[in-house]
Scaffold this motif. Structure first.
Motif, PDB file in Angstrom:
ATOM      1  N   PRO A  13       4.686  -7.564  16.849  1.00 59.68           N
ATOM      2  CA  PRO A  13       4.382  -6.150  16.354  1.00 59.68           C
ATOM      3  C   PRO A  13       3.220  -6.208  15.359  1.00 59.68           C
ATOM      4  N   LEU A  14       2.591  -4.945  15.191  1.00 60.06           N
ATOM      5  CA  LEU A  14       1.443  -4.770  14.805  1.00 60.06           C
ATOM      6  C   LEU A  14       1.717  -4.119  13.325  1.00 60.06           C
ATOM      7  N   SER A  15       0.940  -4.387  12.381  1.00 59.99           N
ATOM      8  CA  SER A  15       1.034  -3.874  11.039  1.00 59.99           C
ATOM      9  C   SER A  15      -0.375  -3.662  10.465  1.00 59.99           C
ATOM     10  N   ILE A  16      -1.163  -2.589  10.791  1.00 60.22           N
ATOM     11  CA  ILE A  16      -2.339  -2.282  10.333  1.00 60.22           C
ATOM     12  C   ILE A  16      -2.140  -1.004   9.383  1.00 60.22           C
ATOM     13  N   ALA A  17      -2.464  -1.457   8.184  1.00 66.55           N
ATOM     14  CA  ALA A  17      -2.154  -0.532   6.997  1.00 66.55           C
ATOM     15  C   ALA A  17      -3.407   0.490   6.950  1.00 66.55           C
ATOM     16  N   SER A  18      -2.674   1.597   6.454  1.00 61.36           N
ATOM     17  CA  SER A  18      -3.784   2.771   6.232  1.00 61.36           C
ATOM     18  C   SER A  18      -4.248   2.828   4.686  1.00 61.36           C
ATOM     19  N   GLY A  19      -3.553   2.266   3.979  1.00 62.92           N
ATOM     20  CA  GLY A  19      -4.298   2.301   2.577  1.00 62.92           C
ATOM     21  C   GLY A  19      -3.592   3.195   1.859  1.00 62.92           C
ATOM     22  N   LYS A  20      -2.796   4.070   2.293  1.00 65.25           N
ATOM     23  CA  LYS A  20      -2.258   5.190   1.520  1.00 65.25           C
ATOM     24  C   LYS A  20      -1.107   4.889   0.660  1.00 65.25           C
ATOM     25  N   ASP A  21      -0.736   5.880  -0.435  1.00 65.00           N
ATOM     26  CA  ASP A  21       0.364   5.433  -1.078  1.00 65.00           C
ATOM     27  C   ASP A  21       1.479   6.451  -0.508  1.00 65.00           C
ATOM     28  N   GLU A  22       2.981   5.702  -0.672  1.00 65.76           N
ATOM     29  CA  GLU A  22       4.017   6.601  -0.301  1.00 65.76           C
ATOM     30  C   GLU A  22       4.992   6.225  -0.999  1.00 65.76           C
ATOM     31  N   LEU A  23       5.971   7.300  -1.211  1.00 62.97           N
ATOM     32  CA  LEU A  23       7.035   6.744  -2.084  1.00 62.97           C
ATOM     33  C   LEU A  23       8.096   5.890  -1.610  1.00 62.97           C
ATOM     34  N   VAL A  24       8.288   6.000  -0.247  1.00 63.48           N
ATOM     35  CA  VAL A  24       9.282   5.437   0.790  1.00 63.48           C
ATOM     36  C   VAL A  24       8.845   3.983   1.264  1.00 63.48           C
ATOM     37  N   ASP A  25       7.892   3.922   1.746  1.00 61.87           N
ATOM     38  CA  ASP A  25       7.206   2.700   2.480  1.00 61.87           C
ATOM     39  C   ASP A  25       6.185   2.103   1.674  1.00 61.87           C
ATOM     40  N   ASP A  26       6.372   0.856   1.523  1.00 65.88           N
ATOM     41  CA  ASP A  26       5.466  -0.156   0.666  1.00 65.88           C
ATOM     42  C   ASP A  26       3.879  -0.108   1.629  1.00 65.88           C
ATOM     43  N   VAL A  27       4.125  -0.338   2.747  1.00 69.30           N
ATOM     44  CA  VAL A  27       2.924  -0.454   3.689  1.00 69.30           C
ATOM     45  C   VAL A  27       2.986   0.518   4.845  1.00 69.30           C
ATOM     46  N   VAL A  28       1.916   1.393   4.527  1.00 68.19           N
ATOM     47  CA  VAL A  28       2.133   2.707   5.699  1.00 68.19           C
ATOM     48  C   VAL A  28       0.999   2.405   6.906  1.00 68.19           C
ATOM     49  N   LEU A  29       1.355   2.643   7.935  1.00 65.98           N
ATOM     50  CA  LEU A  29       0.677   2.415   9.206  1.00 65.98           C
ATOM     51  C   LEU A  29      -0.648   3.169   9.282  1.00 65.98           C
ATOM     52  N   ALA A  30      -1.654   2.818   9.874  1.00 63.68           N
ATOM     53  CA  ALA A  30      -2.711   3.882  10.355  1.00 63.68           C
ATOM     54  C   ALA A  30      -2.356   4.662  11.439  1.00 63.68           C
ATOM     55  N   LEU A  31      -2.211   5.890  11.274  1.00 70.00           N
ATOM     56  CA  LEU A  31      -2.043   6.878  12.252  1.00 70.00           C
ATOM     57  C   LEU A  31      -2.857   8.069  12.524  1.00 70.00           C
TER      58      LEU A  31
END
Length: 493
Positions: A13-31
């Motif tokens: 699995p890949l986990s490339i973070a977008s750097g965005k803040d979100e209330l639900v997920d701690d690390v958000v993918l680059a989309l």
């Protein structure tokens, strides 16, 4: 100009973070704007730059390696600088028919077999928990990472400018060696099983843009990244890897449960009542034919389950061999928020800035263990019921009955990858601590997963001690550390 068009497949699995803040997920993918994951060109370029510098550092030294990386990937220092010779597009994802989706505004149908779940369902998450020096879960230490399931494919174009044929050949050999390395990985937690890539197919051509015909070939390249008109088929050559691989043949001695899944594996869980705790199950893409991808489920033992246990046992053996015994002051120091790692742990697992005056990535890379979903019924899936006992009366507490599923005596083939650069900076005590930890793991003295206090999670198995010893001797001779004799004396004492 050297031009490559490559199709990359996620081996894990890949986990490339977008750097965005979100209330639900701690690390958000680059989309993309359409909600599809992609691999930013900066992620690939950064990984390749770092890998190139590490690859030539032993031969050219730190300064020479930096000059090579600056020459290929450019640099900026004050008013001085140089543009990068290396260019990289974003890597765009493929659909179930193995066609690239490069339109960032493309609408994805919920019925698309492998892309629909990425856009229209809840994302796949890897749960993590930080462990303190006591081996227990740290307060507020729970977090998660959103991941792209393994098996997804991406298309990318790489371009490399050179001033002459000799410079082009040198840079091409370096780059192709990095692309064929088993350690090619991007994103977060690459030392913990995530982000591993492999090249499944590709095309290549060297073009002299001073030649009108070859300039025409370059300008007439199709816009779709998976189209290779004008290029020649290319296959990654086998190259010397900066990592040594140590296969681990593991097997659960008895029951084993890692993580928290949502899919029942036993007949009881499927037909009577869903268990409260189940092994972790994760989707992945399987390519049944060159142009047909299907989403399937598999049981996963995350690499972090092994790495976390190994890290804490490694710290124990390293401190034991160095005579660093527990005292009230040392325990308070170890429990501090930014406590320095033991010497051997820092050497093998890396350290961040501010710890012991250095920062470098870990020298051990672990792999996820993946298993097909067992048939129902299966002798390798168990189901048991628990209840909670009142500590004063010895009776069952009301309302606290729960059930769990577990895997039983399953084979767990995996591998441990050792960075050759890390091996050469590691002293004899750290090597001995690592060997003691591996012996604990394969001889049933080190548990992974849940409920080890009740006997779950203990393993048996083997690894090549001859290969381990050869790697250790070669590394110690290369570093020529005079501390090795002292280390052996400390170990024997």
């Amino acid at each position: 100009m050297d031009v490559w068009r490559l199709v990359l497949e996620a081996r894990s699995p890949l986990s490339i973070a977008s750097g965005k803040d979100e209330l639900v997920d701690d690390v958000v993918l680059a989309l993309t704007p359409a909600g599809l994951p992609y691999i930013p060109g900066t992620a690939l370029a950064g990984v390749l730059r770092h890998a190139l510098q590490a690859h030539v550092q032993d031969e050219l030294g730190v300064n020479g390696a930096k000059e090579v990386a600056d020459d290929v990937f450019g640099y900026a220092q004050g008013d001085d600088g140089r543009a990068s010779r290396f260019e990289c597009t974003h890597a765009h994802i493929h659909d179930s028919r193995d066609r690239v989706v490069s339109d960032v505004l493309a609408e994805v149908s919920p019925n698309e077999p492998i892309l629909g779940p990425l856009v229209h369902r809840l994302p796949t998450k890897r749960q993590r928990v930080r462990i303190n020096a006591h081996g227990a879960a740290a307060d507020t230490g729970h977090f998660d990472r959103t991941v792209v399931p393994a098996g997804h494919r991406f298309s990318v174009e790489l371009r490399l400018w050179s001033v002459n044929a000799q410079a082009a050949e040198t840079a091409r050999n370096w780059l192709e060696g990095l692309l064929s390395s088993p350690a090619l990985s991007v994103g977060g937690l690459t030392r913990s099983g995530l982000g591993r890539l492999k090249v499944v197919r590709g095309a290549y051509r060297r073009l002299d843009l001073r030649n009108a015909r070859e300039l025409g070939v370059f300008l007439d390249r199709p816009a779709a990244l998976d189209q290779i008109r004008g290029l020649h088929p290319w296959k990654a050559a086998t190259a010397e890897s900066p990592w040594a691989t140590l296969p681990l043949n593991l097997r659960a001695e008895g029951a084993l449960r890692v993580g928290q899944g949502s899919q029942a594996l036993s007949r009881h869980g499927r037909e009577i009542k869903l268990a409260d705790a189940m092994p972790y199950v994760e989707p992945c893409v399987v390519w049944e034919s060159p142009s047909k991808g299907q989403l399937t489920q598999r049981v996963v033992i995350p690499a972090t389950a092994i790495k976390g246990a190994v890290a804490h046992r490694l710290a124990f053996h390293d401190r034991r061999h160095r005579g660093e015994w527990a005292t009230p002051d040392s325990v308070r120091t170890a429990l501090a928020e930014h406590a320095p790692k033991p010497t051997g742990v820092a050497a093998w697992l890396g350290t961040i800035k501010g710890e012991q005056g250095a920062s470098y990535a870990g020298g051990l890379m672990f792999e996820d263990i993946t298993l097909p979903l067992p048939s129902v019924p299966s002798p390798q899936v168990g189901h048991r019921t628990h209840n909670s006992i009142d500590r004063f009366t010895g009776s069952v507490r009301d309302g606290l009955l729960f059930t769990e599923e577990y895997l039983f005596r399953v084979s767990l083939p995996t591998a441990l990858h050792l960075s050759l650069a890390a091996c050469r900076r590691t002293d004899g005590v750290a090597w001995q601590a690592l060997q003691d930890t591996l012996e604990d793991l394969v001889q049933g003295r080190l548990a992974i997963g849940a409920d080890s206090a009740s006997g779950l999670g203990y393993l048996e198995g083997d690894y090549s001690r001859e290969d381990f010893e050869a790697l250790r001797q070669a590394a110690l001779q290369a570093c020529g550390s005079p501390a090795d004799a002292t280390a052996q004396e400390m170990i024997h004492e």
